[in-house]
Design a protein around this motif. Sequence first.
Motif, mmCIF file in Angstrom:
data_model
loop_
_atom_site.group_PDB
_atom_site.id
_atom_site.type_symbol
_atom_site.label_atom_id
_atom_site.label_comp_id
_atom_site.label_asym_id
_atom_site.label_seq_id
_atom_site.Cartn_x
_atom_site.Cartn_y
_atom_site.Cartn_z
ATOM 1 N N THR A 227 52.023 24.710 56.414
ATOM 2 C CA THR A 227 50.782 23.961 56.606
ATOM 3 C C THR A 227 49.579 24.899 56.481
ATOM 4 O O THR A 227 49.617 26.022 56.968
ATOM 5 C CB THR A 227 50.784 23.282 57.990
ATOM 6 N N PHE A 228 48.546 24.411 55.825
ATOM 7 C CA PHE A 228 47.348 25.228 55.597
ATOM 8 C C PHE A 228 46.130 24.528 56.164
ATOM 9 O O PHE A 228 45.980 23.308 56.034
ATOM 10 C CB PHE A 228 47.170 25.491 54.102
ATOM 11 N N GLU A 229 45.280 25.334 56.790
ATOM 12 C CA GLU A 229 44.033 24.796 57.300
ATOM 13 C C GLU A 229 42.987 25.056 56.224
ATOM 14 O O GLU A 229 42.835 26.197 55.778
ATOM 15 C CB GLU A 229 43.670 25.548 58.579
ATOM 16 N N VAL A 230 42.329 23.990 55.836
ATOM 17 C CA VAL A 230 41.463 24.081 54.673
ATOM 18 C C VAL A 230 40.068 23.586 55.007
ATOM 19 O O VAL A 230 39.910 22.568 55.680
ATOM 20 C CB VAL A 230 42.059 23.213 53.529
ATOM 21 N N GLY A 231 39.052 24.305 54.546
ATOM 22 C CA GLY A 231 37.674 23.848 54.648
ATOM 23 C C GLY A 231 37.084 23.807 53.247
ATOM 24 O O GLY A 231 37.119 24.799 52.526
ATOM 25 N N LEU A 232 36.577 22.646 52.856
ATOM 26 C CA LEU A 232 36.099 22.478 51.478
ATOM 27 C C LEU A 232 34.690 21.918 51.498
ATOM 28 O O LEU A 232 34.401 20.945 52.188
ATOM 29 C CB LEU A 232 37.057 21.515 50.758
ATOM 30 N N LEU A 233 33.823 22.552 50.722
ATOM 31 C CA LEU A 233 32.444 22.083 50.630
ATOM 32 C C LEU A 233 32.301 21.308 49.318
ATOM 33 O O LEU A 233 32.495 21.874 48.231
ATOM 34 C CB LEU A 233 31.529 23.308 50.625
ATOM 35 N N THR A 234 32.024 20.007 49.429
ATOM 36 C CA THR A 234 31.884 19.184 48.213
ATOM 37 C C THR A 234 30.746 18.196 48.377
ATOM 38 O O THR A 234 30.224 18.010 49.477
ATOM 39 C CB THR A 234 33.148 18.334 47.946
ATOM 40 N N GLU A 235 30.412 17.548 47.286
ATOM 41 C CA GLU A 235 29.353 16.532 47.301
ATOM 42 C C GLU A 235 29.868 15.256 47.969
ATOM 43 O O GLU A 235 29.215 14.669 48.792
ATOM 44 C CB GLU A 235 28.957 16.169 45.857
ATOM 45 N N ASN A 236 31.091 14.915 47.586
ATOM 46 C CA ASN A 236 31.593 13.603 47.956
ATOM 47 C C ASN A 236 32.848 13.686 48.821
ATOM 48 O O ASN A 236 33.964 13.616 48.335
ATOM 49 C CB ASN A 236 31.885 12.833 46.655
ATOM 50 N N ASP A 259 28.408 24.343 58.240
ATOM 51 C CA ASP A 259 27.932 23.324 57.311
ATOM 52 C C ASP A 259 28.883 22.127 57.312
ATOM 53 O O ASP A 259 29.810 22.076 58.119
ATOM 54 C CB ASP A 259 27.773 23.910 55.902
ATOM 55 N N ASP A 260 28.667 21.221 56.408
ATOM 56 C CA ASP A 260 29.388 19.956 56.449
ATOM 57 C C ASP A 260 30.650 20.000 55.582
ATOM 58 O O ASP A 260 30.754 19.320 54.575
ATOM 59 C CB ASP A 260 28.435 18.858 55.963
ATOM 60 N N GLN A 261 31.600 20.824 55.991
ATOM 61 C CA GLN A 261 32.814 20.955 55.195
ATOM 62 C C GLN A 261 33.787 19.815 55.473
ATOM 63 O O GLN A 261 33.781 19.250 56.555
ATOM 64 C CB GLN A 261 33.540 22.276 55.533
ATOM 65 N N LEU A 262 34.610 19.566 54.480
ATOM 66 C CA LEU A 262 35.718 18.648 54.677
ATOM 67 C C LEU A 262 36.849 19.466 55.300
ATOM 68 O O LEU A 262 37.330 20.430 54.704
ATOM 69 C CB LEU A 262 36.139 18.086 53.318
ATOM 70 N N LYS A 263 37.212 19.103 56.531
ATOM 71 C CA LYS A 263 38.180 19.921 57.277
ATOM 72 C C LYS A 263 39.533 19.233 57.302
ATOM 73 O O LYS A 263 39.632 18.087 57.741
ATOM 74 C CB LYS A 263 37.659 20.150 58.695
ATOM 75 N N MET A 264 40.542 19.925 56.824
ATOM 76 C CA MET A 264 41.865 19.292 56.714
ATOM 77 C C MET A 264 42.981 20.271 57.055
ATOM 78 O O MET A 264 42.833 21.474 56.921
ATOM 79 C CB MET A 264 42.115 18.844 55.270
ATOM 80 N N LYS A 265 44.109 19.665 57.446
ATOM 81 C CA LYS A 265 45.359 20.416 57.531
ATOM 82 C C LYS A 265 46.264 19.826 56.476
ATOM 83 O O LYS A 265 46.520 18.615 56.487
ATOM 84 C CB LYS A 265 46.010 20.192 58.897
ATOM 85 N N ILE A 266 46.718 20.640 55.562
ATOM 86 C CA ILE A 266 47.556 20.117 54.482
ATOM 87 C C ILE A 266 48.943 20.743 54.553
ATOM 88 O O ILE A 266 49.087 21.964 54.565
ATOM 89 C CB ILE A 266 46.904 20.410 53.114
ATOM 90 N N THR A 267 49.952 19.899 54.640
ATOM 91 C CA THR A 267 51.337 20.383 54.684
ATOM 92 C C THR A 267 51.966 20.211 53.307
ATOM 93 O O THR A 267 51.937 19.122 52.721
ATOM 94 C CB THR A 267 52.137 19.594 55.733
#
Length: 309
Positions: A227-236, A259-267
């Motif tokens: 599992t990976f903890e991911v922070g992604l900065l995107t428009e949408n 900032d307003d990152q999309l915060k996810m845990k991805i397995t």
Amino acid sequence: MANLLEVQQATKQFGNFTALQDVSIQVPKGSIFGLLGPNGAGKTTLIRIINQITLPDKGSVYLDNELLKPQHIRDIGYLPEERGLYKSMKVGEQALYLAQLKGLSKTEAKERLKYWFDKFDISHWWNKKIQELSKGMAQKVQFIVTVLHKPKLLIFDEPFSGFDPINANVIKDEILQLRDEGATVIFSTHRMESVEELCDHIALINKSKKILEGKLTDIKRAYKSNTFEVGLLTENNTDLYTTLQDKFNVAPADFKTIDDQLKMKITLDNNTSSNELLQYLSDKGQVMRFNEVIPGVNEIFIKTITENE
Ligand code: ADP
Ligand code: MG
């Protein structure tokens, strides 16, 4: 690596109650070995067997490949869970007395005590009576007396209980240093905070039985879930979350960002590599965070105990 201590199938009953059942542990030379488990699991019973205070009903203990015998007491420094110093004796007098019991000459004992009292900045306690010290202060003195004769095996039973966080840290650093100087260390604890930074090996005891043992990194590897903890900065953000869910096993994550990152845990499943995920993400936006989720000892502790109930 050779083992300094081996316990083979130790069993101990108190009346009809089994405090320890067929417990075996292997403690490699030069390791810091954490004996973990809830209150009443049997940790202290095992430690008392290793220190020849309690005899097991069954099983044997080997120190340096020799069956445990009375002479081995000199090779072990033991800090018991019930700390006991003579309340009315003076600190220095008592430390000197206990050091000599461990086989040090008076001169040697004085020299080493001076070193440790200076190190802990407690030289002014020398002429105080034990009863004038707080619990934590008395515990510091007892820690010194435990390690003073430089035994090859150190056993601390719940060494951090009774200490405030600052002094617990002092003790933690000392334990690491004693290991670096060649000692092998076993310590027990029912609290997991101090385990991560200290132990390289652990055994988990629950209700008189050992339910897990090994090198901490191996255990963590076995318990991790890709599992990976991911922070992604995107428009949408909203759309992307749905798109990712089609392709991966995504759950929301909870961590702080500026900032307003999309915060996810991805397995990931076993056929997908972390590079594939990273590549996919970097096409969709700016990857701000990407790290593998490593299970903590506390998590492993709770999971293993629940599975074994
Ligand atoms: P831990 O150190 O893991 O908290 P202990 O080894 O002290 O656990 O105790 C394990 C169990 O054995 C507990 O239920 C305790 O009450 C029992 N026990 C320990 N010592 C004795 C004794 N001398 N007589 C009777 N029961 C005991
Ligand atoms: Mg105990």
